[in-house]
Scaffold this motif. Structure first.
Motif, PDB file in Angstrom:
ATOM      1  N   GLY A 181       0.795  -1.216   0.000  1.00 20.25           N
ATOM      2  CA  GLY A 181       0.000   0.000   0.000  1.00 20.25           C
ATOM      3  C   GLY A 181       0.828   1.267   0.000  1.00 20.25           C
ATOM      4  O   GLY A 181       0.556   2.217  -0.740  1.00 20.25           O
ATOM      5  N   ARG A 182       1.871   1.326   0.858  1.00 21.23           N
ATOM      6  CA  ARG A 182       2.700   2.529   0.909  1.00 21.23           C
ATOM      7  C   ARG A 182       3.508   2.689  -0.363  1.00 21.23           C
ATOM      8  O   ARG A 182       3.693   3.802  -0.866  1.00 21.23           O
ATOM      9  N   GLY A 183       3.986   1.580  -0.920  1.00 20.56           N
ATOM     10  CA  GLY A 183       4.727   1.664  -2.163  1.00 20.56           C
ATOM     11  C   GLY A 183       3.865   2.153  -3.302  1.00 20.56           C
ATOM     12  O   GLY A 183       4.288   3.005  -4.106  1.00 20.56           O
ATOM     13  N   THR A 184       2.632   1.649  -3.380  1.00 19.26           N
ATOM     14  CA  THR A 184       1.709   2.096  -4.423  1.00 19.26           C
ATOM     15  C   THR A 184       1.413   3.580  -4.269  1.00 19.26           C
ATOM     16  O   THR A 184       1.385   4.334  -5.247  1.00 19.26           O
ATOM     17  N   VAL A 223       7.799  11.983 -16.278  1.00 16.08           N
ATOM     18  CA  VAL A 223       8.282  10.773 -15.619  1.00 16.08           C
ATOM     19  C   VAL A 223       7.477   9.581 -16.109  1.00 16.08           C
ATOM     20  O   VAL A 223       6.337   9.731 -16.567  1.00 16.08           O
ATOM     21  N   LYS A 224       8.082   8.413 -15.990  1.00 15.93           N
ATOM     22  CA  LYS A 224       7.381   7.193 -16.404  1.00 15.93           C
ATOM     23  C   LYS A 224       7.747   6.057 -15.457  1.00 15.93           C
ATOM     24  O   LYS A 224       8.930   5.861 -15.137  1.00 15.93           O
ATOM     25  N   LEU A 225       6.728   5.338 -14.993  1.00 15.84           N
ATOM     26  CA  LEU A 225       6.973   4.128 -14.208  1.00 15.84           C
ATOM     27  C   LEU A 225       7.396   3.046 -15.176  1.00 15.84           C
ATOM     28  O   LEU A 225       6.634   2.650 -16.064  1.00 15.84           O
ATOM     29  N   TRP A 226       8.630   2.556 -15.031  1.00 18.03           N
ATOM     30  CA  TRP A 226       9.275   1.708 -16.028  1.00 18.03           C
ATOM     31  C   TRP A 226       9.438   0.261 -15.561  1.00 18.03           C
ATOM     32  O   TRP A 226       9.496  -0.661 -16.369  1.00 18.03           O
ATOM     33  N   ALA A 227       9.522   0.062 -14.234  1.00 21.50           N
ATOM     34  CA  ALA A 227       9.720  -1.289 -13.706  1.00 21.50           C
ATOM     35  C   ALA A 227       9.098  -1.382 -12.317  1.00 21.50           C
ATOM     36  O   ALA A 227       8.989  -0.378 -11.609  1.00 21.50           O
ATOM     37  N   MET A 228       8.699  -2.590 -11.941  1.00 22.97           N
ATOM     38  CA  MET A 228       8.133  -2.857 -10.624  1.00 22.97           C
ATOM     39  C   MET A 228       8.709  -4.165 -10.106  1.00 22.97           C
ATOM     40  O   MET A 228       8.953  -5.098 -10.888  1.00 22.97           O
ATOM     41  N   ALA A 229       8.933  -4.224  -8.792  1.00 26.13           N
ATOM     42  CA  ALA A 229       9.504  -5.433  -8.193  1.00 26.13           C
ATOM     43  C   ALA A 229       8.862  -5.676  -6.832  1.00 26.13           C
ATOM     44  O   ALA A 229       8.594  -4.734  -6.087  1.00 26.13           O
ATOM     45  N   ASP A 230       8.638  -6.937  -6.519  1.00 27.88           N
ATOM     46  CA  ASP A 230       8.063  -7.309  -5.225  1.00 27.88           C
ATOM     47  C   ASP A 230       8.367  -8.783  -4.978  1.00 27.88           C
ATOM     48  O   ASP A 230       8.711  -9.530  -5.901  1.00 27.88           O
ATOM     49  N   THR A 231       8.222  -9.197  -3.730  1.00 29.71           N
ATOM     50  CA  THR A 231       8.415 -10.611  -3.412  1.00 29.71           C
ATOM     51  C   THR A 231       7.188 -11.444  -3.748  1.00 29.71           C
ATOM     52  O   THR A 231       7.277 -12.662  -3.858  1.00 29.71           O
ATOM     53  N   TYR A 247      -0.032  -2.645  -9.719  1.00 36.43           N
ATOM     54  CA  TYR A 247      -0.048  -2.191 -11.104  1.00 36.43           C
ATOM     55  C   TYR A 247      -1.457  -1.775 -11.519  1.00 36.43           C
ATOM     56  O   TYR A 247      -1.663  -0.709 -12.116  1.00 36.43           O
ATOM     57  N   GLU A 248      -2.439  -2.619 -11.206  1.00 36.21           N
ATOM     58  CA  GLU A 248      -3.823  -2.325 -11.602  1.00 36.21           C
ATOM     59  C   GLU A 248      -4.339  -1.073 -10.900  1.00 36.21           C
ATOM     60  O   GLU A 248      -5.034  -0.249 -11.507  1.00 36.21           O
ATOM     61  N   THR A 249      -4.021  -0.918  -9.625  1.00 31.31           N
ATOM     62  CA  THR A 249      -4.464   0.265  -8.879  1.00 31.31           C
ATOM     63  C   THR A 249      -3.912   1.534  -9.509  1.00 31.31           C
ATOM     64  O   THR A 249      -4.641   2.523  -9.706  1.00 31.31           O
ATOM     65  N   GLU A 277       4.751   2.306 -18.219  1.00 31.64           N
ATOM     66  CA  GLU A 277       5.166   1.392 -19.278  1.00 31.64           C
ATOM     67  C   GLU A 277       5.904   0.234 -18.628  1.00 31.64           C
ATOM     68  O   GLU A 277       7.137   0.209 -18.595  1.00 31.64           O
ATOM     69  N   VAL A 278       5.119  -0.688 -18.066  1.00 27.40           N
ATOM     70  CA  VAL A 278       5.693  -1.793 -17.285  1.00 27.40           C
ATOM     71  C   VAL A 278       5.201  -3.119 -17.866  1.00 27.40           C
ATOM     72  O   VAL A 278       4.276  -3.749 -17.334  1.00 27.40           O
TER      73      VAL A 278
END
Length: 450
Positions: free
Chosen positions: A54-57, A70-78, A87-89, A110-111
């Protein structure tokens, strides 16, 4: 308490040893290029989110609103499911109100699947992407020093959530990486958002101008109901997976709630004291309602008293127990009067002997957004911006309070800063062993003073 407990206290490492290490870190940082230039207005800044809860989003949302290009280019999580929810949110976030081009959140994302990375080592793969300019670090706090150090070595600007460490070695690791970040001209924001609150800044200006005279006592309150969500153990889940999914309840991952949440209050305390650090503290705490095995190790209340070299004190209360008196804020007493500060909404200055408040203030801005606005402005305009060391010292003040309560002993600032007790294990695979293990009844060792 047993010597192998994560809360035992070692004799202080001599301060000169720490200074020498910091000096070596500074020299090493000088070997890296200093040429991370300011981003021109036409440059697209590519962002990676590491930690998609939640905080990361929320932090990613604020970053996407902080700059037009700016553009969100990559996402990482466990956890793959958590990454996809994040991503959907974000993708469905709609129009960005302050965008002059009428952009939506989806326009700034663009992820593709190959840049949605899952696993304990996913952060490493992000750092290897040369095109990433800014990383947002919002994983469990125990991982923060490792991830911050990796980001700085990879030449990324950073926004990292609080706290920045859960133990003394982690604090030192962050401070050393902060030195390197300055050498490489990297900008670093830390999620201690009250430093960017218009109301807090207004009050601090008056306090530092002497509106209530010399400050003698600061009382900090972080008293609220229960916080934290339990995730049931899954079939075939390793112990490490279970603890990471329930990170809030394990000291090596969260630092206990006095570190994970009350670090905000300690940052405000340091701000009130012009960033003076306390000499020592002593305190107590325990588990009155948070006493089942599914609540891991952490306490549900603390009471810690800090002493300063100028004779003043900071007295702090922290509680997460339902149906009790709640207050989230500060009372600051000086020779001439008192400031009452409700952390998220309002403040009042009242002078002794006066019936009417001398001054009132209300919050007038979104400090969570403002902290990102200022970070991206610094990146664009090449302004000095590095909050890492300040974040490290606020985290350390919380850590020493936790350790005082855990051990029942007085803890000095120097002991906390130079402690060799490391809670965190650098884990990269789910088959790795968790730093602590449950007993045969499924319960985890809880710190017992004395």
């Amino acid at each position: 308490m047993k010597s192998d407990s994560p809360t035992s206290s070692d004799p202080a490492l001599p301060r000169r040893s720490f200074i020498a290490r910091a000096g070596v870190a500074a020299l090493a940082a000088g070997a890296f290029p200093n040429g991370v230039r300011a981003a021109d207005a036409g440059d697209e800044l590519k962002i990676a989110l590491i930690g998609c809860g939640g905080r990361g989003t929320g932090a990613a949302s604020q970053a996407l609103q902080a700059d037009d290009n700016v553009k969100l280019w990559a996402m990482a999580d466990t956890e793959p499911d958590q990454l996809e929810r994040s991503y959907e949110t974000l993708h469905k976030g709609g129009k960005i109100s302050q965008s002059p081009k009428g952009a939506t959140f989806a326009d700034k994302m663009e992820v593709p699947s190959e840049r949605r990375l899952v696993g304990l080592d996913a952060f490493d793969r992000v750092m290897q992407m040369d095109e990433i300019d800014v990383v947002i670090l919002t994983t469990p706090p125990g991982f923060r020093p490792i991830h911050f150090e990796a980001a700085v070595r990879a030449g990324k600007h950073v926004f990292m959530e609080k706290p920045v460490a859960v133990d003394g070695p982690g604090v030192r690791q962050v401070i050393a990486a902060a030195v390197e970040a300055k050498q490489k001209n990297l900008k670093v924001g830390v999620g201690l958002n009250r430093r960017h609150s218009p109301m807090h800044n207004e009050l601090m200006t008056k306090l530092h101008d002497g509106v209530i005279g010399d400050i003698r006592t600061i009382r900090q309150y972080n008293c609220r109901g229960l916080v934290g969500k339990n995730h049931t153990r899954l079939p075939d889940e390793t112990e490490l997976q279970y603890q990471v999914r329930n990170w809030y309840y394990f000291t090596w991952l969260s630092g206990d709630f006095i570190v994970e949440q009350s670090v905000h209050d300690y940052d405000v305390t340091r701000w009130i004291k012009n960033d003076m650090n306390p000499v020592s503290c002593q305190g107590q705490g325990g588990r009155l309602v948070r006493n089942s095995s599914d609540k891991g190790q952490i306490y549900d209340h603390f009471n810690v008293e800090y002493d300063y070299a100028d004779g003043s004190k900071a007295i702090t209360q922290h509680r997460q127990i339902a149906k009790c008196w709640n207050f989230f804020g500060s009372e600051i007493d000086g020779d001439l009067g008192r400031v009452t500060l409700a952390a998220k909404s309002r403040a009042e200055i009242k002078l002794w002997g006066e019936d009417r408040p001398a001054h009132r203030a209300m919050e007038s801005g979104n400090s969570y957004q403002l902290e990102h606005d200022e970070l991206f402005k610094a990146i664009r305009e090449d302004l000095p911006f590095n909050e890492a060391e300040r974040g490290a010292y606020a985290s350390l003040m919380a850590i020493m309070g936790r350790d005082a309560a855990y051990t029942g002993k007085q803890v000095s600032w120097e002991d906390a800063l130079n402690s060799q007790v490391s809670l965190v294990k650098d884990v990269r695979d789910w088959s790795d062993e968790a730093p602590i293990q449950p007993d045969k009844a499924g319960r985890y060792e809880v710190a017992k003073p004395g």
